[in-house]
Design an enzyme around this catalytic site. Structure first.
Site, PDB file in Angstrom:
ATOM      1  N   TYR A 107      75.583  59.059  69.841  1.00  0.00           N
ATOM      2  CA  TYR A 107      75.419  60.350  70.515  1.00  0.00           C
ATOM      3  C   TYR A 107      76.642  61.203  70.221  1.00  0.00           C
ATOM      4  CZ  TYR A 107      75.532  63.899  74.128  1.00  0.00           C
ATOM      5  OH  TYR A 107      75.610  65.105  74.771  1.00  0.00           O
ATOM      6  N   GLU A 141      74.699  69.624  70.419  1.00  0.00           N
ATOM      7  CA  GLU A 141      74.386  68.236  70.726  1.00  0.00           C
ATOM      8  C   GLU A 141      73.620  67.634  69.554  1.00  0.00           C
ATOM      9  OE1 GLU A 141      73.220  66.121  74.830  1.00  0.00           O
ATOM     10  OE2 GLU A 141      71.609  67.347  74.019  1.00  0.00           O
TER      11      GLU A 141
END
Lengths: 395, 297
Positions: free
Chosen positions: A117, A205
Site C-alpha cells: 500500500y 493513493e
C-alpha cells in the site's frame, strides 16, 4: 478535484512513475481491440468511476458481474465490456444508488510477487506531506490502521526537497523488499512524492502498489485528488475533470462561487460561513429536523449569487422548508434580503421560509423584510430559528 | 489587558488597493478611531507598483519594509489574493512584522507549507489564513468581524470559524459577558497559530478570566488542545464543535473541515474536551450559556 484511475496513471507515467501498459475503451469493440494491442495472454478490464472498492463491487443490471475482471481473450474482454459499459456499478463507496460506468481501462496483466500500500497526504500536525506505506496491499488502509497499526509506516518528507533516497531505502528495508526491489523503490518513491508536490495533490493513493517477480515497483492503481485552491496554476489538470461524476447541483453551486453539499433531509439551509452553516445543520437535527443541504454563501456573495443559492435549494424536490441564517460580517444582511425578495419574484416560494438575521445592516434588512409584506417567518436567535423551521413542517 | 492587539499596535494593510482590502481597512480604521480617538492605528498599506499614491488618505507603499520604516507599523493585515498571498505573508515576516493577520481564503496547501517553513526562522506570529482576524474590543480590530457585536470583557475566544465567532460573541453579550480578545485561527488544514498557542496566551493574560473554544470537524487540533487544557490551563473553558451532522468524505466549505478515514468527527472532539472538564455545548445556540456555566463552576 478527483480524476479517474486511467488519467492518474497517465500523469504518473509522465512523472516517471512505473505503471502497467493500458488502453482506454469506451465501447466493447475497443475493449477487444485493446486486448489484442496489449498482446499478452492476460488483461484486466477496469471500470472507471470516482469511487473505490471497484474490484468487489457488482452491477445493478448484472449482479454476477464485478467492476474489475481478469480476461484471457479479446472475446472475453468484449463480453465483459458489454455488460459493464452503461451499467451501474455499486461499491462500498458509491452508496446504494451506484455510479454509471462510461469508460473502461484495459491493462496488461503483471506477474505479481507482492502487493503493498502507498498513500501520500498532507499531515496537519506534522505540517507537511507524509508518505504512508504498508505491507498489506489491497486492504482498506483504515482497517489496517485500526487492527494492525504496527504495519503502517509513515515517512514525513520536505515538500521542497522531496523524499530523499535514504528515506526510500528505509521504507523499502522495513517492508522487507529484496535488493532489486529496493533499487526500484529508490527511484519510484521519490518520483511519486515529487509528483504529489508538483501537481498540488491533496491525496495520492496506490493500492495496491505491486512488486513484480523481477523486482520492479509498479502502480497497479491510481487514486489522485487535487487541492481545488491550487487548480488556478494547473490548467491541464482542470481539463481532466469529469462532471458526470459529480452532483449537478454541487457543480452548479461551485460555478457560482458557492459551497454546497447535498444531504438527505427536507430542510434547506442558506447560511454564511462554513462553521455557522455546519452548526445550523447540527441545530436542525438537534430539534428533530433533517437538513437537506449544507450551503455556505461565503463572505462577500453578491445579490446574484444569493439568488442562485435560493434557486439551487428550491430545485431540490425534497426541500419542504427553508431556513436562512445570516450573521453579517462582510456579508451584509440587506444584500441577503434583497436577494431573498428577488428569489420570491423570480423563483417563487411554495414552502415555508424562516429567516434569522444578525450583523451588518441588520436594521435596514429587517425593515425591507417587513415592508415587502411577504409571508416570511422571522426568528430572533439560532434556537428560535431551528424550532420555527421544524414546526413549519408540521403545520 | 488582552492578547495580540494592544494600544501599541500599528497596522498596515497588504492588498489595500483591492476592493475588499480597502473596505475593511476603512472599517478597521473607523473602529480604532472610536476606541482610541486621535490615534492613528491603521497607518497605511502596501501594493507593489502603487507606492507613493494614497487611497482614501491611506499612504500606499511598494513594500512592507518601506511601509514599516515610514510608518512604524508592527502588524500587517493581509488581503492579498490567494495566488500571491503566501508570498505576501513571507514578505511581512521578512520585514519584521510582529503580527501578521491573513484574512485571504483559498491559499493552496503547498504554499502554506512554504509559509510555515519560512516562519520557523522568524519571530513573526501568523494568525490565519482564511480567518476573520483578531479583535480586542475597545482597542482595535484587525479583520472583518463587525465591531459592534464585541464588547470589552474577560472572555478569550478562539475559533476556527468566522461567522460562528460572531455568533459566539453575540451570545456572550446576551449573558452579560464581553471579550478580552477574540481570535479566528481559520479553517485551513495548515495555519499559523493553533489552539494551544492561544490557550497559553489567554492562560497567561491577566485580563482573561475564561476561554471559549470553538472547533469544527477535521484533523485533531481540538483533541491536542484538550490535552493541553488538562496539563496547563486553570481558567474555566467552554467549547462547541461544529459539524455533528456532517457526512464523512465531504468537504464542508472550509478546506480543513472534512471527516476522513473515520477520524476528526465532532463526537470525538466533544468527548475529548468534556473529558478534561470543558463545558461543551451540544447546540450552537448554547455557547453563551455554556461559558456562563463554566464561569460559575
Amino acid at each position: 478535484m478527483k480524476i479517474h484511475e486511467y488519467q492518474g496513471k497517465q500523469l504518473f507515467r509522465t512523472a516517471g512513475v512505473a505503471v502497467p501498459e493500458g488502453i482506454v475503451a469506451k465501447t466493447p469493440a475497443e475493449a477487444a481491440q485493446a486486448f489484442e494491442t496489449l498482446g499478452g495472454s492476460l488483461a484486466v478490464v477496469k471500470s472507471q468511476i470516482h469511487a473505490g472498492g471497484r474490484g468487489k463491487g457488482t452491477f445493478q443490471e448484472f449482479p454476477e458481474q464485478r467492476g474489475v475482471v481478469l480476461v484471457r481473450s479479446a472475446e472475453e474482454a468484449r463480453a465483459n465490456a458489454e455488460r459493464m459499459l452503461g451499467s451501474t456499478l455499486v461499491t462500498i463507496q458509491t452508496g446504494p444508488e451506484g455510479k454509471q460506468v462510461n469508460t473502461l481501462f484495459v491493462e496488461q496483466g503483471l506477474d505479481i510477487a507482492r502487493e503493498l500500500y502507498l498513500g501520500i497526504v498532507v499531515d496537519r500536525e506534522v505540517g507537511g506531506p507524509v508518505l504512508i506505506m504498508s505491507s498489506e496491499g489491497g486492504m482498506e488502509i483504515e482497517a489496517v490502521a485500526k487492527e494492525t497499526p504496527e504495519k503502517i509506516l509513515s515517512e514525513p518528507f520536505d515538500a521542497a526537497a522531496g523524499l530523499y533516497p535514504y528515506q526510500a531505502r528505509k521504507l523499502a528495508y522495513a517492508l522487507g523488499l529484496d535488493d532489486a526491489a529496493v533499487r526500484s523503490a529508490e527511484k519510484f518513491l521519490p518520483r511519486i512524492c515529487r509528483f504529489f508536490v508538483d501537481a498540488d495533490c491533496s491525496m495520492t493513493e496506490i493500492n495496491p502498489l505491486v512488486v513484480t517477480s523481477d523486482g520492479q515497483l509498479v502502480a497497479l492503481d491510481a487514486k489522485v485528488s487535487f487541492d481545488d485552491n491550487a487548480l488556478f496554476r494547473h490548467k491541464s489538470l482542470v481539463e481532466l475533470r469529469d462532471l458526470s461524476e459529480e452532483d449537478p447541483a454541487e457543480v452548479r453551486a461551485a460555478d457560482t462561487g458557492l459551497s454546497y453539499v447535498k444531504l438527505d433531509g427536507n430542510i434547506g439551509c442558506l447560511v454564511n460561513g462554513a462553521g455557522l452553516a455546519m452548526s445550523t445543520m447540527d441545530l436542525i437535527k438537534l430539534h428533530g429536523g433533517e437538513p437537506a443541504n449544507f450551503l455556505d454563501v461565503g463572505g462577500g456573495a453578491s445579490e446574484d449569487q444569493v439568488t442562485e443559492a435560493f434557486r439551487i435549494i428550491l430545485a431540490d424536490s425534497n426541500v419542504k422548508a427553508v431556513l436562512v441564517n445570516i450573521f453579517g460580517g462582510i456579508m451584509r444582511c440587506d444584500v441577503i434580503v434583497a436577494a431573498l425578495l428577488n428569489a420570491y419574484e423570480k423563483v417563487g416560494f411554495s414552502v415555508p421560509l424562516v429567516v434569522r438575521l444578525e450583523g451588518t445592516n441588520v436594521e435596514q434588512a429587517r425593515e425591507m423584510l417587513k415592508a415587502s409584506g411577504r409571508d416570511i417567518i422571522t426568528a430572533t436567535d439560532l434556537t428560535d430559528a431551528a424550532e420555527k423551521v421544524v414546526q413549519s413542517l408540521q403545520a | 489587558m488582552s492578547i495580540l492587539v494592544s494600544r501599541s499596535t500599528r497596522v498596515i494593510t497588504q492588498g489595500i488597493t483591492g476592493r475588499t482590502g480597502l473596505f475593511h481597512a476603512q472599517q478597521c480604521r473607523a473602529y480604532a478611531a472610536e476606541c482610541q480617538p486621535g490615534v492613528d492605528v491603521f497607518v497605511g498599506g502596501v501594493t507593489p507598483g502603487k507606492g507613493g499614491t494614497t487611497v482614501d488618505d491611506f499612504p500606499v507603499f511598494n513594500s512592507v519594509i518601506e511601509a514599516r520604516e515610514k510608518t512604524g507599523a508592527n502588524t500587517s493585515m493581509v488581503f492579498v489574493p490567494p495566488p500571491f498571498c503566501a508570498d505576501a505573508i513571507l514578505e511581512a515576516a521578512d520585514a519584521g512584522m510582529e503580527l501578521i493577520v491573513a484574512i485571504t481564503e483559498g491559499i493552496p496547501v503547498m504554499d502554506m507549507l512554504r509559509v510555515r517553513r519560512g516562519l520557523e526562522k522568524s519571530s513573526s506570529r501568523l494568525i490565519g489564513p482564511n480567518c476573520p482576524g483578531v479583535i480586542t474590543p475597545g482597542i482595535a480590530k484587525i479583520g472583518i468581524m463587525p465591531g459592534y457585536i464585541h464588547r470589552p470583557g474577560t472572555i478569550g475566544i478562539i475559533s476556527k470559524s468566522g461567522t460562528l465567532t460572531y455568533e459566539a460573541a453575540w451570545q456572550l453579550g446576551r449573558v452579560g459577558l464581553g471579550q478580552s480578545t477574540a481570535v479566528g485561527i481559520g479553517g485551513d488544514p495548515i495555519n499559523g497559530t493553533n489552539y494551544i498557542d492561544l490557550l497559553k496566551m489567554f492562560q497567561d493574560d491577566p485580563g482573561t478570566e475564561g476561554i471559549l473554544m470553538i472547533g469544527e470537524i477535521g484533523g485533531s487540533a481540538e483533541q491536542e488542545a484538550a490535552e493541553y487544557i488538562r496539563s496547563s490551563v486553570t481558567k474555566p473553558v467552554a467549547g462547541f464543535i461544529a459539524g455533528q451532522t456532517a457526512p464523512p468524505g465531504k468537504r464542508m466549505g472550509h478546506a480543513g473541515a472534512i471527516i476522513s478515514g473515520g477520524g476528526g468527527t465532532a463526537a470525538e472532539k466533544m468527548a475529548a474536551l468534556r473529558d478534561v472538564g470543558v463545558v461543551v455545548s451540544d447546540s450552537p445556540g448554547g455557547m453563551g450559556e455554556a461559558m456562563k456555566t463554566a464561569m460559575a463552576g
